[in-house]
Design a protein around this motif. Structure first.
Motif, short mmCIF file in Angstrom:
data_model
loop_
_atom_site.label_atom_id
_atom_site.label_comp_id
_atom_site.label_asym_id
_atom_site.label_seq_id
_atom_site.Cartn_x
_atom_site.Cartn_y
_atom_site.Cartn_z
N MET A 129 0.85 -1.18 0.00
CA MET A 129 0.00 0.00 0.00
C MET A 129 0.89 1.24 0.00
SD MET A 129 -2.93 1.17 2.70
CE MET A 129 -1.92 1.80 4.01
N ARG A 130 0.57 2.18 -0.85
CA ARG A 130 1.30 3.44 -0.91
C ARG A 130 0.50 4.51 -0.19
NH1 ARG A 130 5.52 3.33 -4.45
NH2 ARG A 130 5.58 1.50 -5.78
N LEU A 131 1.21 5.32 0.59
CA LEU A 131 0.56 6.35 1.38
C LEU A 131 0.55 7.69 0.64
CD1 LEU A 131 2.01 5.39 4.86
CD2 LEU A 131 -0.22 4.83 3.92
N LYS A 132 -0.46 8.51 0.93
CA LYS A 132 -0.64 9.78 0.24
C LYS A 132 0.10 10.96 0.86
CE LYS A 132 -5.01 9.49 0.64
NZ LYS A 132 -6.44 9.72 0.67
N PRO A 133 0.17 11.05 2.20
CA PRO A 133 0.76 12.27 2.76
C PRO A 133 2.20 12.51 2.30
CG PRO A 133 -0.36 11.04 4.48
CD PRO A 133 -0.31 10.15 3.25
N VAL A 134 2.48 13.76 1.93
CA VAL A 134 3.83 14.17 1.55
C VAL A 134 4.05 15.55 2.19
CG1 VAL A 134 5.40 14.78 -0.32
CG2 VAL A 134 3.77 12.90 -0.63
N PRO A 135 4.68 15.57 3.37
CA PRO A 135 4.94 16.87 4.01
C PRO A 135 6.01 17.67 3.27
CG PRO A 135 5.88 15.09 5.31
CD PRO A 135 5.17 14.45 4.15
N GLU A 136 6.15 18.90 3.65
CA GLU A 136 7.19 19.76 3.07
C GLU A 136 8.55 19.13 3.36
OE1 GLU A 136 8.15 22.76 0.74
OE2 GLU A 136 6.10 22.59 1.45
N PRO A 137 9.39 18.97 2.33
CA PRO A 137 10.70 18.35 2.58
C PRO A 137 11.59 19.23 3.45
CG PRO A 137 10.54 19.06 0.29
CD PRO A 137 9.21 19.33 0.93
N PRO A 138 12.37 18.62 4.33
CA PRO A 138 13.30 19.39 5.15
C PRO A 138 14.50 19.82 4.32
CG PRO A 138 13.58 17.06 5.58
CD PRO A 138 12.43 17.19 4.61
N SER A 139 15.36 20.59 4.91
CA SER A 139 16.53 21.09 4.20
C SER A 139 17.57 20.00 3.95
CB SER A 139 17.17 22.24 4.99
OG SER A 139 17.50 21.78 6.29
N ASP A 140 17.60 18.99 4.83
CA ASP A 140 18.57 17.91 4.67
C ASP A 140 18.12 16.71 5.50
OD1 ASP A 140 19.35 18.44 7.38
OD2 ASP A 140 20.83 19.89 6.67
N LEU A 141 18.88 15.62 5.40
CA LEU A 141 18.50 14.40 6.11
C LEU A 141 18.68 14.53 7.62
CD1 LEU A 141 19.75 11.63 3.66
CD2 LEU A 141 17.43 12.50 3.98
N ASP A 142 19.56 15.41 8.07
CA ASP A 142 19.69 15.64 9.51
C ASP A 142 18.41 16.22 10.08
OD1 ASP A 142 22.25 14.61 9.76
OD2 ASP A 142 23.22 16.55 9.41
N ALA A 143 17.77 17.11 9.33
CA ALA A 143 16.49 17.67 9.77
C ALA A 143 15.42 16.58 9.79
CB ALA A 143 16.08 18.82 8.87
N LEU A 144 15.45 15.66 8.83
CA LEU A 144 14.51 14.54 8.82
C LEU A 144 14.71 13.68 10.07
CD1 LEU A 144 12.36 12.76 7.49
CD2 LEU A 144 14.22 11.69 6.16
N ARG A 145 15.95 13.51 10.47
CA ARG A 145 16.27 12.73 11.67
C ARG A 145 15.56 13.31 12.90
NH1 ARG A 145 21.14 12.53 10.58
NH2 ARG A 145 21.15 10.43 9.74
N GLU A 146 15.43 14.62 12.96
CA GLU A 146 14.74 15.26 14.10
C GLU A 146 13.26 14.87 14.14
OE1 GLU A 146 16.32 16.73 16.61
OE2 GLU A 146 18.09 16.14 15.47
N TYR A 147 12.64 14.77 12.97
CA TYR A 147 11.24 14.32 12.93
C TYR A 147 11.13 12.88 13.42
CZ TYR A 147 9.86 18.52 10.42
OH TYR A 147 9.60 19.82 10.09
N GLN A 148 12.06 12.05 12.98
CA GLN A 148 12.04 10.66 13.42
C GLN A 148 12.23 10.57 14.92
OE1 GLN A 148 15.43 8.24 12.47
NE2 GLN A 148 14.25 6.34 12.54
N ARG A 149 13.15 11.35 15.47
CA ARG A 149 13.43 11.30 16.91
C ARG A 149 12.28 11.82 17.75
NH1 ARG A 149 19.63 13.34 16.56
NH2 ARG A 149 20.52 11.32 16.01
N ALA A 150 11.36 12.54 17.14
CA ALA A 150 10.20 13.03 17.88
C ALA A 150 9.20 11.91 18.16
CB ALA A 150 9.52 14.16 17.11
N VAL A 151 9.31 10.80 17.44
CA VAL A 151 8.43 9.65 17.67
C VAL A 151 9.05 8.83 18.80
CG1 VAL A 151 7.43 7.57 16.62
CG2 VAL A 151 7.68 9.67 15.26
N PRO A 152 8.23 8.39 19.75
CA PRO A 152 8.79 7.71 20.93
C PRO A 152 9.40 6.33 20.62
CG PRO A 152 6.39 7.60 20.95
CD PRO A 152 6.77 8.48 19.80
#
Length: 175
Positions: free
Chosen positions: A1-24
């Motif tokens: 299954m492919r998901l629809k949500p596509v948030p605004e891309p971050p500036s780099d993968l380090d910023a993406l890591r912060e989103y991941q770390r926000a999940v417990p």
């Protein structure tokens, strides 16, 4: 299954890591995870946080368990994000095929990607949002931004006289 949500891309993968770390690390229900994402990543509302949660799951950076969502034991590397996009996000295969056909003289724009996928937009999205075309054009723009973030697309300098027009993209490098 492919998901629809596509948030605004971050500036780099380090910023993406912060989103991941926000999940417990300990499973939490959707409401708890969305609240953490909003608080830690300064997101404007629950819907945006929920989109990020679904998108992180599509990338393989978050897992859904019987007890809720949990941060996956995976780093958001370029290769992992590429694979997650290709396998888990709606219209990525279509975007990659269109990018392969694009050229610097005729790059792919978000409007082009929307036009190529317009008829495949889920019917329920069309029915619930009277301005669905604008929403899906914006999604196409964000999707191209994500593909560029991981090198699957490369921006092409556009016509300086066409200010305000969509940026164009061609296929990016291949690993």
């Amino acid at each position: 299954m492919r998901l629809k949500p596509v948030p605004e891309p971050p500036s780099d993968l380090d910023a993406l890591r912060e989103y991941q770390r926000a999940v417990p690390l300990v499973p939490g229900d959707t409401d708890d995870c969305c609240a953490r994402l909003r608080r830690r990543c300064d997101l404007p509302d629950r819907r945006t946080a929920n989109d990020w949660l679904a998108f992180l799951r599509a990338l393989g950076l978050v897992e859904e368990t019987s007890r809720g969502f949990v941060r996956a034991d995976a780093e958001p590397t370029r290769e992992r994000v590429r694979a997650g996009l290709e396998e888990g996000v709606l219209f990525v295969p279509e975007a990659l095929a269109a990018l392969d056909e694009a050229s610097p003289g005729d790059p792919l724009t978000a409007a082009d990607l929307f036009a190529a996928t317009r008829d495949a937009v889920p019917r329920h999205d069309r029915a619930r949002n009277p301005d669905w075309e604008t929403a899906w054009r914006e999604r196409a723009s964000r999707l191209l931004g994500w593909l560029a973030l991981v090198g699957l697309a490369a921006p092409v300098d556009g016509d300086p006289e066409a200010s305000g027009s969509d940026p164009g993209y061609v296929a990016g490098d291949a690993l």
